[in-house]
Design a protein around this motif. Structure first.
Motif, PDB file in Angstrom:
ATOM      1  N   THR A  77       0.835  -1.209   0.000  1.00 55.27           N
ATOM      2  CA  THR A  77       0.000   0.000   0.000  1.00 55.27           C
ATOM      3  C   THR A  77       0.867   1.257   0.000  1.00 55.27           C
ATOM      4  O   THR A  77       0.636   2.183  -0.788  1.00 55.27           O
ATOM      5  CB  THR A  77      -0.943  -0.001   1.223  1.00 55.27           C
ATOM      6  OG1 THR A  77      -1.748  -1.178   1.177  1.00 55.27           O
ATOM      7  CG2 THR A  77      -1.825   1.229   1.235  1.00 55.27           C
ATOM      8  N   VAL A  78       1.870   1.288   0.854  1.00 55.29           N
ATOM      9  CA  VAL A  78       2.766   2.456   0.921  1.00 55.29           C
ATOM     10  C   VAL A  78       3.559   2.586  -0.374  1.00 55.29           C
ATOM     11  O   VAL A  78       3.685   3.691  -0.928  1.00 55.29           O
ATOM     12  CB  VAL A  78       3.711   2.345   2.143  1.00 55.29           C
ATOM     13  CG1 VAL A  78       4.784   3.417   2.099  1.00 55.29           C
ATOM     14  CG2 VAL A  78       2.909   2.445   3.438  1.00 55.29           C
ATOM     15  N   ALA A  79       4.074   1.480  -0.882  1.00 54.15           N
ATOM     16  CA  ALA A  79       4.849   1.515  -2.126  1.00 54.15           C
ATOM     17  C   ALA A  79       3.986   2.008  -3.286  1.00 54.15           C
ATOM     18  O   ALA A  79       4.430   2.832  -4.099  1.00 54.15           O
ATOM     19  CB  ALA A  79       5.423   0.135  -2.431  1.00 54.15           C
ATOM     20  N   ALA A  80       2.754   1.525  -3.372  1.00 56.31           N
ATOM     21  CA  ALA A  80       1.847   1.958  -4.442  1.00 56.31           C
ATOM     22  C   ALA A  80       1.565   3.452  -4.336  1.00 56.31           C
ATOM     23  O   ALA A  80       1.569   4.168  -5.344  1.00 56.31           O
ATOM     24  CB  ALA A  80       0.546   1.156  -4.393  1.00 56.31           C
ATOM     25  N   ASP A  81       1.344   3.931  -3.119  1.00 55.00           N
ATOM     26  CA  ASP A  81       1.101   5.370  -2.916  1.00 55.00           C
ATOM     27  C   ASP A  81       2.297   6.190  -3.372  1.00 55.00           C
ATOM     28  O   ASP A  81       2.138   7.221  -4.030  1.00 55.00           O
ATOM     29  CB  ASP A  81       0.800   5.673  -1.448  1.00 55.00           C
ATOM     30  CG  ASP A  81      -0.583   5.216  -1.015  1.00 55.00           C
ATOM     31  OD1 ASP A  81      -1.421   4.908  -1.902  1.00 55.00           O
ATOM     32  OD2 ASP A  81      -0.823   5.153   0.202  1.00 55.00           O
ATOM     33  N   LEU A  82       3.504   5.754  -3.023  1.00 59.01           N
ATOM     34  CA  LEU A  82       4.708   6.477  -3.422  1.00 59.01           C
ATOM     35  C   LEU A  82       4.864   6.520  -4.938  1.00 59.01           C
ATOM     36  O   LEU A  82       5.348   7.503  -5.497  1.00 59.01           O
ATOM     37  CB  LEU A  82       5.955   5.828  -2.814  1.00 59.01           C
ATOM     38  CG  LEU A  82       6.234   6.160  -1.362  1.00 59.01           C
ATOM     39  CD1 LEU A  82       7.325   5.254  -0.819  1.00 59.01           C
ATOM     40  CD2 LEU A  82       6.623   7.611  -1.213  1.00 59.01           C
ATOM     41  N   LEU A  83       4.454   5.449  -5.600  1.00 65.66           N
ATOM     42  CA  LEU A  83       4.579   5.372  -7.056  1.00 65.66           C
ATOM     43  C   LEU A  83       3.400   6.014  -7.780  1.00 65.66           C
ATOM     44  O   LEU A  83       3.432   6.195  -8.992  1.00 65.66           O
ATOM     45  CB  LEU A  83       4.723   3.910  -7.487  1.00 65.66           C
ATOM     46  CG  LEU A  83       6.035   3.250  -7.076  1.00 65.66           C
ATOM     47  CD1 LEU A  83       5.958   1.741  -7.276  1.00 65.66           C
ATOM     48  CD2 LEU A  83       7.197   3.846  -7.856  1.00 65.66           C
ATOM     49  N   GLY A  84       2.355   6.342  -7.035  1.00 63.72           N
ATOM     50  CA  GLY A  84       1.195   6.956  -7.648  1.00 63.72           C
ATOM     51  C   GLY A  84       0.393   5.996  -8.506  1.00 63.72           C
ATOM     52  O   GLY A  84      -0.195   6.386  -9.512  1.00 63.72           O
ATOM     53  N   VAL A  85       0.383   4.724  -8.114  1.00 58.32           N
ATOM     54  CA  VAL A  85      -0.378   3.706  -8.840  1.00 58.32           C
ATOM     55  C   VAL A  85      -1.253   2.951  -7.846  1.00 58.32           C
ATOM     56  O   VAL A  85      -1.088   3.059  -6.635  1.00 58.32           O
ATOM     57  CB  VAL A  85       0.550   2.716  -9.591  1.00 58.32           C
ATOM     58  CG1 VAL A  85       1.389   3.436 -10.631  1.00 58.32           C
ATOM     59  CG2 VAL A  85       1.436   1.939  -8.632  1.00 58.32           C
ATOM     60  N   SER A  86      -2.162   2.162  -8.382  1.00 58.25           N
ATOM     61  CA  SER A  86      -3.001   1.343  -7.514  1.00 58.25           C
ATOM     62  C   SER A  86      -2.193   0.153  -6.994  1.00 58.25           C
ATOM     63  O   SER A  86      -1.184  -0.241  -7.589  1.00 58.25           O
ATOM     64  CB  SER A  86      -4.228   0.847  -8.281  1.00 58.25           C
ATOM     65  OG  SER A  86      -3.830  -0.072  -9.282  1.00 58.25           O
TER      66      SER A  86
END
Length: 146
Positions: A77-86
């Motif tokens: 979840t955190v990694a996806a948020d940082l990358l701006g993807v789902s």
């Protein structure tokens, strides 16, 4: 240090500091150095300069800044948020090898450095695509009506 109040590693930013940050001549070509009392300059490492310049820009823009350390292992979840993807997109990338991942029990984790590297690569790709589109637009300007 009169303009800041330190309390348990917190820095309070007042209106005067915000004004000074807005008046500072910041640019992408700015360089920060430490100047000792005897006038000797010591250049700061590039990455540290970027952190400090971004902090100054944030203070100038919104009057606040938060600086924290990211853990070495990130949840999906955190990694996806940082990358701006789902999260499903991130998990697809992990499955097809776009980004490395590993399991902690049944949970997928990502290395902070891998996520930040991919974020940088994606930003560079977006910038290159934008520049290519602008070049195409300029080259074929006569074809488009405004």
């Amino acid at each position: 240090m009169a303009a800041t109040a330190l309390a348990i590693d917190r820095i309070t930013i007042n209106d005067h500091i915000i004004h000074e940050a807005r008046e500072a001549p910041l640019s992408r070509t700015s360089t920060l150095v430490l100047r000792s009392a005897d006038g000797q300059d010591t250049p700061l490492p590039e990455e540290l300069q970027q952190v400090l310049l971004r902090a100054l820009a944030s203070i100038a823009e919104s009057g606040e800044v938060t600086i924290g350390r990211m853990p070495p292992e990130l949840t999906s979840t955190v990694a996806a948020d940082l990358l701006g993807v789902s999260r499903p997109t991130l998990m697809k990338w992990a499955h097809d090898g776009t980004i490395d991942s590993f399991k902690v029990g049944s949970h997928t984790r990502f290395r902070r450095d891998d996520v930040l590297h991919l974020r940088t690569v994606r930003a560079q790709q977006r910038a290159a695509a934008h520049n290519a589109l602008r070049a195409f637009d300029e080259e074929h300007e006569s074809l488009f009506d405004d």
